[in-house]
Structures are given as structure tokens and as C-alpha cells.
Scaffold this motif. Structure first.
Motif, PDB file in Angstrom:
ATOM      1  N   GLN A 239       2.212   9.388  -4.838  1.00  0.00           N
ATOM      2  CA  GLN A 239       2.574  10.912  -4.858  1.00  0.00           C
ATOM      3  C   GLN A 239       3.336  11.531  -5.472  1.00  0.00           C
ATOM      4  O   GLN A 239       3.348  12.551  -6.636  1.00  0.00           O
TER       5      GLN A 239
ATOM      6  N   ILE B 294       0.864   4.378  -2.873  1.00  0.00           N
ATOM      7  CA  ILE B 294       0.888   5.685  -1.950  1.00  0.00           C
ATOM      8  C   ILE B 294       1.420   6.698  -3.261  1.00  0.00           C
ATOM      9  O   ILE B 294       1.782   7.600  -3.202  1.00  0.00           O
TER      10      ILE B 294
ATOM     11  N   LYS C 178       0.380  -1.212   0.280  1.00  0.00           N
ATOM     12  CA  LYS C 178       0.298   0.289  -0.097  1.00  0.00           C
ATOM     13  C   LYS C 178       0.942   1.238   0.396  1.00  0.00           C
ATOM     14  O   LYS C 178       0.304   2.327  -0.418  1.00  0.00           O
ATOM     15  N   GLN C 179       1.751   1.247   1.043  1.00  0.00           N
ATOM     16  CA  GLN C 179       2.826   2.161   0.727  1.00  0.00           C
ATOM     17  C   GLN C 179       3.398   2.670  -0.173  1.00  0.00           C
ATOM     18  O   GLN C 179       3.807   3.965  -0.864  1.00  0.00           O
TER      19      GLN C 179
END
Length: 203
Positions: free
Chosen positions: A50, A46, A42-43
Motif C-alpha cells: 500500500q 500489504i 501478511k499485513q
């Protein structure tokens, strides 16, 4: 019995001694690893989003800068064109007096403003110097006409030199007006290859 004990020792875990606390510990470990993997993915997602958002923001910022630059160029061109128009109007009516021309005072005032602004609007310093010369010429022309009118009203003989200058002002006006394009061409031309440098000056 030995076979059972041997069966209990399959793999790295001794299953015969495997109780609930041990299972809970193992399950917790598996859950932690799985959770770490999920969180990591997930990071990573993300971070990717971003980065994409950052790229888009950079692109939008670049477009905004280009838009502001274009607006600045358009505004600079418009103000330079106003100076050209005010100069042409002043030159063509250089000997006009407020007493006989109701628009003379505003014409003189506007040219004076644009003349002073030209120091900061044009890259060619010759523009301001030339406009200063026109301003002085206009002052002389209006003075000559005012004195000539006063002499006429009082019945005084006209000064031949002043009369000659008054007669020459109209031809000077038309000749000067014809050459204004060359004076302003350096900064006003919007055609490539015509000496225009508006883009460079606006940056």
C-alpha cells in the motif's frame, strides 16, 4: 515408579496427566500464535505494498500536475500570440473601411476582442493601455477616411489637417508594427534571458 513419575514431569508440561482436551487447548494456542504471526506478516506485506502504491500514485499525480501546468502555459502562450497577430493585422490596416475592404469588419471585431482579453492575459498593464491607444487611433483613421470620401463625393474642399493625418497613417502603421515585438516581448518570449515570464504567470 518414581522414575516414571519423574519422567512424566519433564519440561513445563506434566505429560502423564496430558489428555486430549489439554492437547487440543495447547494445539489451539500454537495455531493461534502461528496464525497471528502469519497474519501479521501478511499485513506487513500489504502495508508495504500500500505504501508503494501510495508513492506511485503521488508520483503519477505529480506528473499529471506538471502536464496540466504545461498545457496551461501552452494555452496561455497561444492566446497571447493570437493577441499579437490580431494587433499587427489591425495596425497595418488601421485606416481600412468595410466599404472598401471586405475583411475590415472582421479585423476590427477580432482586435476589439483581443484588446479586451489582454487585460487578463498579460502581466504588463502597459499592453492593454497601448492597445486602447491603437483602438482610438483606428477609430480616428476610419473617421478621417470616411469624411474624406464623403467630401470627395459631394465636391467639398478637403480639410488640410485631415488630409495630412490620412497621409501620415501608413507610415505610422509600419513604424508601430515594427515596435510590436518590444511591446509583447515581456510575456511572449520563450527564450531564457529575453525577459519572458510565462512560467511565472502560469503558476
Amino acid at each position: 515408579m518414581e522414575g516414571s513419575v519423574a519422567d512424566c514431569g519433564l519440561g513445563i508440561i506434566h505429560w502423564c496427566n496430558f489428555d486430549w482436551p489439554s492437547f487440543a487447548t495447547l494445539a489451539t494456542g500454537f495455531a493461534a500464535v502461528a496464525g497471528a504471526v502469519i497474519v501479521g506478516r501478511k499485513q506487513a506485506g500489504i502495508a508495504a505494498r500500500q505504501a508503494d502504491i501510495s508513492d506511485r500514485q503521488t508520483a503519477i499525480l505529480g506528473q499529471q500536475v506538471e502536464l496540466e501546468t504545461a498545457k496551461l502555459r501552452a494555452d496561455l502562450f497561444a492566446r497571447r500570440l493570437e493577441t499579437y497577430e490580431a494587433t499587427a493585422n489591425f495596425v497595418l490596416h488601421i485606416s481600412a473601411l468595410p466599404d472598401t475592404d471586405p475583411e475590415a469588419e472582421e479585423r476590427i471585431r477580432r482586435f476589439n476582442v483581443k484588446m479586451r482579453e489582454s487585460q487578463f492575459l498579460f502581466s504588463d498593464p502597459n499592453v492593454y493601455r497601448t492597445l486602447m491607444g491603437y483602438w482610438e487611433k483606428g477609430n480616428q483613421a476610419r473617421t478621417d477616411r470616411a469624411i474624406s470620401f464623403a467630401e470627395h463625393e459631394e465636391g467639398i474642399r478637403h480639410d488640410p489637417e485631415r488630409t495630412r493625418r490620412i497621409m501620415d497613417y501608413p507610415s505610422w502603421s509600419f513604424e508601430t508594427a515594427d515596435g510590436l515585438a518590444d511591446l509583447f516581448r515581456h510575456d511572449l518570449s520563450i527564450l531564457k534571458g529575453e525577459g519572458g515570464h510565462g512560467d511565472r504567470d502560469a503558476n
